[in-house]
Design an enzyme around this catalytic site. Sequence first.
Site, PDB file in Angstrom:
ATOM      1  N   SER A 114      24.037  10.034 -11.919  1.00  0.00           N
ATOM      2  CA  SER A 114      22.615  10.201 -11.614  1.00  0.00           C
ATOM      3  C   SER A 114      22.276  10.132 -10.132  1.00  0.00           C
ATOM      4  O   SER A 114      21.123  10.394  -9.766  1.00  0.00           O
ATOM      5  CB  SER A 114      21.786   9.168 -12.383  1.00  0.00           C
ATOM      6  OG  SER A 114      21.715   9.525 -13.750  1.00  0.00           O
ATOM      7  N   LYS A 154      20.620  13.175  -8.933  1.00  0.00           N
ATOM      8  CA  LYS A 154      19.174  13.390  -8.975  1.00  0.00           C
ATOM      9  C   LYS A 154      18.563  13.427  -7.574  1.00  0.00           C
ATOM     10  O   LYS A 154      17.524  14.067  -7.359  1.00  0.00           O
ATOM     11  CB  LYS A 154      18.509  12.298  -9.817  1.00  0.00           C
ATOM     12  CG  LYS A 154      18.838  12.357 -11.308  1.00  0.00           C
ATOM     13  CD  LYS A 154      18.274  11.151 -12.054  1.00  0.00           C
ATOM     14  CE  LYS A 154      18.390  11.300 -13.561  1.00  0.00           C
ATOM     15  NZ  LYS A 154      19.777  11.343 -14.041  1.00  0.00           N
ATOM     16  N   TYR A 171      12.707   6.332 -17.557  1.00  0.00           N
ATOM     17  CA  TYR A 171      13.825   7.005 -16.887  1.00  0.00           C
ATOM     18  C   TYR A 171      14.452   8.029 -17.829  1.00  0.00           C
ATOM     19  O   TYR A 171      14.760   7.707 -18.985  1.00  0.00           O
ATOM     20  CB  TYR A 171      14.847   5.971 -16.459  1.00  0.00           C
ATOM     21  CG  TYR A 171      15.955   6.504 -15.596  1.00  0.00           C
ATOM     22  CD1 TYR A 171      15.719   6.871 -14.276  1.00  0.00           C
ATOM     23  CD2 TYR A 171      17.238   6.635 -16.104  1.00  0.00           C
ATOM     24  CE1 TYR A 171      16.736   7.342 -13.478  1.00  0.00           C
ATOM     25  CE2 TYR A 171      18.271   7.105 -15.311  1.00  0.00           C
ATOM     26  CZ  TYR A 171      18.016   7.464 -14.000  1.00  0.00           C
ATOM     27  OH  TYR A 171      19.031   7.942 -13.211  1.00  0.00           O
ATOM     28  N   GLU A 223      14.943   5.356  -5.028  1.00  0.00           N
ATOM     29  CA  GLU A 223      14.129   4.187  -5.327  1.00  0.00           C
ATOM     30  C   GLU A 223      14.147   3.287  -4.100  1.00  0.00           C
ATOM     31  O   GLU A 223      15.196   3.095  -3.484  1.00  0.00           O
ATOM     32  CB  GLU A 223      14.682   3.478  -6.566  1.00  0.00           C
ATOM     33  CG  GLU A 223      14.575   4.367  -7.804  1.00  0.00           C
ATOM     34  CD  GLU A 223      15.645   4.102  -8.853  1.00  0.00           C
ATOM     35  OE1 GLU A 223      16.323   3.048  -8.763  1.00  0.00           O
ATOM     36  OE2 GLU A 223      15.810   4.949  -9.746  1.00  0.00           O
ATOM     37  N   LYS A 277      20.229   4.273  -5.166  1.00  0.00           N
ATOM     38  CA  LYS A 277      20.335   4.995  -6.443  1.00  0.00           C
ATOM     39  C   LYS A 277      21.691   4.702  -7.062  1.00  0.00           C
ATOM     40  O   LYS A 277      22.711   4.720  -6.375  1.00  0.00           O
ATOM     41  CB  LYS A 277      20.171   6.504  -6.254  1.00  0.00           C
ATOM     42  CG  LYS A 277      20.130   7.282  -7.571  1.00  0.00           C
ATOM     43  CD  LYS A 277      18.803   7.054  -8.283  1.00  0.00           C
ATOM     44  CE  LYS A 277      18.784   7.680  -9.681  1.00  0.00           C
ATOM     45  NZ  LYS A 277      19.551   6.869 -10.670  1.00  0.00           N
ATOM     46  N   THR A 278      21.682   4.415  -8.353  1.00  0.00           N
ATOM     47  CA  THR A 278      22.917   4.279  -9.115  1.00  0.00           C
ATOM     48  C   THR A 278      23.194   5.571  -9.869  1.00  0.00           C
ATOM     49  O   THR A 278      22.305   6.388 -10.086  1.00  0.00           O
ATOM     50  CB  THR A 278      22.825   3.137 -10.141  1.00  0.00           C
ATOM     51  OG1 THR A 278      21.745   3.420 -11.040  1.00  0.00           O
ATOM     52  CG2 THR A 278      22.588   1.807  -9.465  1.00  0.00           C
ATOM     53  N   GLY A 279      24.443   5.746 -10.287  1.00  0.00           N
ATOM     54  CA  GLY A 279      24.804   6.902 -11.090  1.00  0.00           C
ATOM     55  C   GLY A 279      26.067   6.639 -11.887  1.00  0.00           C
ATOM     56  O   GLY A 279      26.987   5.972 -11.402  1.00  0.00           O
ATOM     57  N   SER A 280      26.112   7.164 -13.114  1.00  0.00           N
ATOM     58  CA  SER A 280      27.274   6.952 -13.975  1.00  0.00           C
ATOM     59  C   SER A 280      27.528   8.172 -14.844  1.00  0.00           C
ATOM     60  O   SER A 280      26.601   8.888 -15.233  1.00  0.00           O
ATOM     61  CB  SER A 280      27.061   5.750 -14.912  1.00  0.00           C
ATOM     62  OG  SER A 280      26.769   4.579 -14.200  1.00  0.00           O
TER      63      SER A 280
END
Length: 394
Positions: free
Chosen positions: A88, A91, A174, A296, A339-342
């Site tokens: 993510s 994004k 989300y 964010e 921002k995190t993403g997985s």
Amino acid sequence: MRNIPQFTLGILTAASVFLGAGAHAAERQNELARVVDAVAVPLMAKNDIPGMSIAITVGGKRYVYNYGVASKASGRKVTDATLFEIGSVSKTFTATLAGYAQASSDLSLTDSPSKYFPELAGSHLAGATLLDLGTYTAGGLPLQFPDDVTDHKAMVGYYKNWKPAYAPGTHRVYSNPSIGLFGYAAAKAMGWPFDDLMQQKLFPALGLSHTFIAVPKADDANYAYGYSRTGKAARVSPGVLDSEAYGVKMSASDMLRFIEANIDGSDLDKTVQSAIATTHTGYYKVGDMTQGLGWEMYAYPTTLDRLLAGNSADMALKANEIEKLSPPRPPVKDVLFNKTGSTNGFGAYVAFVPSKGIGIALFANKNYPNSERVKAAYSILAAFDDDLPVANAD
């Protein structure tokens, strides 16, 4: 930089890339390496992470620390060229493309998505705006599409028949289908397929040469394998609007270029600068978190507890009532962006503070808890920024 103790590294090794010269530069590099090693080695052991890149920019100097393997089967090591799925964090690129489209007068964020996706005319989503979609406030679109939405026709039917749980612009939920549609509409407005726009326009405009939606054959050897919780090799599976929501693969070195463009993009094309500014605009607040477009944000200096709350399961999985900022807050420098993403086999975290000229990216070929990523990044940033209170990253 704060003083830290020496640490025993065990069998893992770290390699760093430093852009600079001289005794002072070498001393700084060695001290930063000790800080990163002290965080990375126990982090990887605790979470059974096969390979990892930690990339840091400090005052325009870049450091990349590579650990472990990109493939357990082959033993291929992680290098500066290793490509990770960033989930993510993608994004933020989708948001930048939409900002580019607005700066190019191809769309306005206040437009209805039905302007670019006529099939939505008369649907509930026609009453939302592109900004609602891009900031997860269209009315409660879910985290993922239902399992039976597997192609374009099913996607259209889903959006046409979807019923909101909330009025647009009131609650943050989300959602991949939300920002996925946002990116899809932006590409429609620009008249190109989304993947082509990213690969042929946005990535080159940002100076990114090791960033892809679809990894080309020439770079396949650099594409890491991710690993599931059971240790099985995994790469992201195709899905509806996957490119828009979680489709980017890139090196940590390239992410530093993107971070630096967000810290200070004054050498970029004016349209790209405007696009980035759009992503840095604050549109609403939930607790201590201010929602930008993709990013964010938190007032700086912040605390580890605030970052953990903003990256918690409650923020990702529950509806949160928003405090709308009217007018939106213009971009400011004294904030921490993150921002995190997985994906099933990868975990990423990116954070930067423009006013400090610092940024960090953690890329791993294992999906491990967001809280672990945030603690690790915070510990590293706090080691060389006295404005951040020291926190226990255990």
